[in-house]
Write a protein that holds these residues in place. Structure first.
Motif, mmCIF file in Angstrom:
data_model
loop_
_atom_site.group_PDB
_atom_site.id
_atom_site.type_symbol
_atom_site.label_atom_id
_atom_site.label_comp_id
_atom_site.label_asym_id
_atom_site.label_seq_id
_atom_site.Cartn_x
_atom_site.Cartn_y
_atom_site.Cartn_z
ATOM 1 N N UNK A 92 -73.342 -105.126 -15.329
ATOM 2 C CA UNK A 92 -72.491 -106.237 -14.884
ATOM 3 C C UNK A 92 -72.795 -107.533 -15.651
ATOM 4 N N UNK A 93 -73.604 -107.403 -16.744
ATOM 5 C CA UNK A 93 -73.941 -108.512 -17.653
ATOM 6 C C UNK A 93 -74.994 -109.466 -17.090
ATOM 7 N N UNK A 94 -75.594 -109.110 -15.944
ATOM 8 C CA UNK A 94 -76.654 -109.950 -15.385
ATOM 9 C C UNK A 94 -77.948 -109.158 -15.214
ATOM 10 N N UNK A 95 -79.034 -109.908 -15.138
ATOM 11 C CA UNK A 95 -80.310 -109.349 -14.688
ATOM 12 C C UNK A 95 -80.615 -110.048 -13.377
ATOM 13 N N UNK A 96 -81.344 -109.371 -12.500
ATOM 14 C CA UNK A 96 -81.689 -109.989 -11.218
ATOM 15 C C UNK A 96 -83.180 -109.891 -10.956
ATOM 16 N N UNK A 97 -83.680 -110.915 -10.292
ATOM 17 C CA UNK A 97 -85.080 -110.968 -9.898
ATOM 18 C C UNK A 97 -85.131 -110.802 -8.386
ATOM 19 N N UNK A 98 -86.010 -109.898 -7.908
ATOM 20 C CA UNK A 98 -86.058 -109.563 -6.477
ATOM 21 C C UNK A 98 -87.478 -109.727 -5.939
ATOM 22 N N UNK A 99 -87.572 -109.992 -4.651
ATOM 23 C CA UNK A 99 -88.856 -109.990 -3.963
ATOM 24 C C UNK A 99 -89.203 -108.534 -3.640
ATOM 25 N N UNK A 100 -90.340 -108.055 -4.160
ATOM 26 C CA UNK A 100 -90.685 -106.638 -4.018
ATOM 27 C C UNK A 100 -91.001 -106.254 -2.571
ATOM 28 N N UNK A 101 -91.401 -107.221 -1.761
ATOM 29 C CA UNK A 101 -91.761 -106.914 -0.373
ATOM 30 C C UNK A 101 -90.532 -106.814 0.525
ATOM 31 N N UNK A 102 -89.571 -107.712 0.303
ATOM 32 C CA UNK A 102 -88.415 -107.776 1.210
ATOM 33 C C UNK A 102 -87.135 -107.200 0.617
ATOM 34 N N UNK A 103 -87.065 -107.141 -0.719
ATOM 35 C CA UNK A 103 -85.838 -106.688 -1.359
ATOM 36 C C UNK A 103 -84.793 -107.781 -1.490
ATOM 37 N N UNK A 104 -85.175 -109.036 -1.161
ATOM 38 C CA UNK A 104 -84.219 -110.145 -1.303
ATOM 39 C C UNK A 104 -84.042 -110.512 -2.770
ATOM 40 N N UNK A 105 -82.807 -110.844 -3.124
ATOM 41 C CA UNK A 105 -82.542 -111.309 -4.485
ATOM 42 C C UNK A 105 -82.963 -112.777 -4.592
ATOM 43 N N UNK A 106 -83.861 -113.063 -5.517
ATOM 44 C CA UNK A 106 -84.380 -114.427 -5.681
ATOM 45 C C UNK A 106 -83.587 -115.208 -6.719
ATOM 46 N N UNK A 107 -83.102 -114.483 -7.716
ATOM 47 C CA UNK A 107 -82.412 -115.171 -8.802
ATOM 48 C C UNK A 107 -81.484 -114.229 -9.550
ATOM 49 N N UNK A 108 -80.354 -114.752 -9.983
ATOM 50 C CA UNK A 108 -79.451 -113.997 -10.857
ATOM 51 C C UNK A 108 -79.532 -114.633 -12.239
ATOM 52 N N UNK A 109 -79.896 -113.833 -13.225
ATOM 53 C CA UNK A 109 -80.044 -114.359 -14.587
ATOM 54 C C UNK A 109 -78.761 -114.063 -15.353
ATOM 55 N N UNK A 110 -78.004 -115.131 -15.611
ATOM 56 C CA UNK A 110 -76.687 -114.978 -16.238
ATOM 57 C C UNK A 110 -76.685 -115.537 -17.651
#
Length: 368
Positions: free
Chosen positions: A328-346
């Motif tokens: 989808x042309x992005x990379x994403x950064x996630x919290x490994x403990x909760x699975x929450x998306x912390x950042x979308x790298x566009x």
């Protein structure tokens, strides 16, 4: 864990830790515990865009510190880049076809291996760009390669259904690993360097003895091509991902099946352990990623949000962040403990197929 008890336990099996340095080791263990406990809120920002090659990229890789990185390309070269300045340090030329698989001999980082569709693998000096050796012997494209951690051997996997081990010092073939009936697309050494696993389109993963080249186990169970395979850090487990939508966990010593991790609705394209071997992350063509507990084999978190297939997934060395790269042309950064998306790298304008952290975990590289 209790630092004093831990060091006393280590002392039993490690003659180098004498009474005189025991206090210092306890201090180091406590510092490490503090570091792991630090709450970090690192936000990544777009630092540089490098128009690396005239033809598409195939792969990107960091040296351990992240001070430089390499890119492979369809233009038949591998380029070495300075991370801080974004300058091209040198171009490794000599292959006669696509440079597909690339790696540093981390943790040292003084050598680079390149595997090409021209059926050869080349070993280069990071410092000078000089080619030390050209490894010839495969009868088809080389699509994966890996150094052992000791930096004495490089392994290459090929479309010719074999893997080969090469001696870095002598520049010659040590042994050919024959036994698969289809191309080898994944290979990985264990930490001690005495075992290597190969994943193949024949639906199996093989465990080999590096010293003799003997096949020790065949991991049979997947019903589709293998997409990736990896040891955990203490070499007790192997995880495999497959086009059959499942991920399997195996006992590395016995070669026996431990568990099948299900839940994805499409092919699994990448799997990895965190550095402690406690968690497993899977990336799928269904556009989601999952985190499983290696001990309980349960799914702890689902990483949802990408709008296309996820081809790459990795933990940062600390194990508290996960990076995913998607079509989808992005990379994403996630919290490994909760699975929450912390950042979308566009910022990319096409699919991202490669991503990596440096060892400190404060620099990310993405390739498209």
């Amino acid at each position: 864990t209790d630092a004093i008890a831990l060091v006393e336990e280590i002392q039993k099996g490690e003659p180098l830790i004498t009474a005189s340095c025991k206090e210092h080791v306890i201090h180091l263990v406590r510092r490490l515990q503090e570091k792991l406990g630090e709450k970090e809120d690192h936000k990544f920002y777009l630092f540089k865009v490098l128009r690396a090659h005239i033809l598409p990229l195939t792969n990107v890789a960091f040296n351990k510190s992240g001070s430089c990185f390499i890119t492979g390309s369809y233009d038949r070269t591998c380029k070495v880049w300075d991370t801080a300045s974004g300058e091209e340090l040198r171009t490794l030329e000599g292959h006669r076809n696509v440079v597909y698989a690339i790696a540093f001999n981390n943790p040292y980082g003084d050598k680079i291996a390149t595997g090409s569709f021209d059926k050869t693998c080349k070993l280069w000096s990071t410092e000078t760009g000089k080619c030390y050796h050209t490894f010839r012997g495969h009868s088809a494209e080389i699509v994966c390669l890996s150094f052992n951690l000791q930096s004495t051997v490089v392994a290459t996997g090929s479309m010719d259904t074999t893997a080969k081990l090469w001696d870095l010092e002598k520049g010659e073939e040590i042994v050919t690993l024959s036994g698969h009936s289809a191309e080898i697309i994944a290979l990985s050494f264990n930490t001690t360097g005495d075992r290597i696993i190969t994943g193949s389109f024949d639906h199996t993963v093989a465990v080999w003895d590096v010293g003799t080249g003997r096949m020790l186990h065949t991991l049979i169970g997947h019903r589709g091509e293998i997409s990736s395979a990896q040891f955990n850090w203490d070499c007790s487990l192997i995880v495999t991902g497959s086009m059959d939508k499942t991920c399997m966990l195996w006992n590395a010593m016995a070669g026996t099946h431990i568990a099948t991790l299900t839940g994805h609705s499409d092919e699994i394209l990448d799997v990895c352990f965190d550095y402690a071997g406690q968690r497993i992350a899977t990336a799928s063509a269904d556009g989601s990623a999952r985190i499983y507990n290696a001990e309980t084999k349960t799914c702890i978190a689902k990483l949802e949000g990408h709008g296309g297939e996820i081809s790459k997934i990795c933990f940062n060395p600390k194990g508290n962040r996960i990076l995913t790269a998607s079509s989808d042309k992005t990379a994403r950064l996630w919290d490994a403990a909760t699975g929450h998306c912390l950042q979308i790298l566009e910022g990319h304008t096409d699919e991202i197929f490669s991503c990596a952290f440096n060892y400190k975990g404060d620099i990310i590289i993405t390739g498209n």
